[in-house]
Design a protein around this motif. Structure first.
Motif: not given
Length: 232
Positions: A186, A188-189, A194-195, A197, A201
């Motif tokens: 979370y 990183k998102a 992080l895409k 996720f 998103d």
């Protein structure tokens, strides 16, 4: 032609090994092949090979039928912990089980897939097919996957007969999952590292009619496992 040399047969009950019938091949008939070969479609060359040993026969040996317990929910909801605890309890009771965990599957069977929507769909399709094979073997297979899309979960469910697919929605709120963040995903998102996720998103489509809905934030693990075992 008419000839005893064309062969004979007997019919045996699979469960008792008692001979229940006999016959002789009287004549060979000309017939069309069961399918048409088409070089542009490999599926045309594939025919289902029906096993002589049925799922019911395998279940008879094991003492229970195969099923699929499908845990779905956000990352950090508690799916893997519940799946592991359930397998421990079922194993303690003498049930034959197999646990399929999302991260483990991604390291082998689905290591060629990324995290796009199409790849996630293919990931769940493969898991559903594997789960069905285990269930046909008389094994209670437990899966722990985010499986965010209703349509993908529906495809997995359709592989099973009524009552053999138990969807468990681990309905732990996003705020709690993000607070736990056991893998740091979370964070990183939120930082944009992080895409796609789920929950940030990329959407999570809540099950409309799961067999069981639980919340690991307000319910303890033992009570949840007891409830699931009763349904099995």
């Amino acid at each position: 032609r008419v000839s005893p040399g064309t062969g004979s047969f007997i019919v045996i009950d699979r469960m008792t090994n008692v001979t229940v019938g006999a016959g002789m091949v009287h004549r060979m008939l000309e017939s069309e092949p069961p399918y048409e070969y088409r070089t542009h479609d490999s599926k045309a060359e594939v025919v289902w090979n029906r096993s002589s040993v049925t799922p019911e026969m395998r279940a008879h040996i094991k003492g229970h039928a195969g099923k699929c317990i499908w845990f779905t929910g956000l990352s950090g909801a508690g799916k893997s912990s519940l799946a592991n605890a359930l397998e421990i309890e079922l194993n303690r009771r003498g049930y034959h089980t197999m646990l399929l965990d999302g991260d483990n599957i991604r390291q082998g069977l689905c290591k060629d897939l990324a995290m796009s929507e199409a790849d996630r769909t293919e990931n769940i399709r493969r898991v559903g097919e594997v789960a069905k094979l285990f269930a046909d073997a008389g094994i209670i297979v437990i899966t722990a996957f985010i499986s965010p899309f209703r349509s993908d979960r529906a495809v997995a469910r359709e592989l099973f007969t009524d009552g053999d697919f138990i969807e468990v929605h681990v309905d732990t709120p996003l705020a709690i999952c993000e607070q736990r963040d056991p893998k740091g995903l979370y964070e990183k998102a939120r930082q944009g590292k992080l895409k796609d996720f789920t929950g940030i998103d990329s959407p999570y489509e809540v099950p409309e009619n799961p067999e069981i809905a639980v919340n690991t934030d307000v319910q303890n693990l033992e009570d949840i496992i007891t409830r699931i075992v009763r349904m099995i």
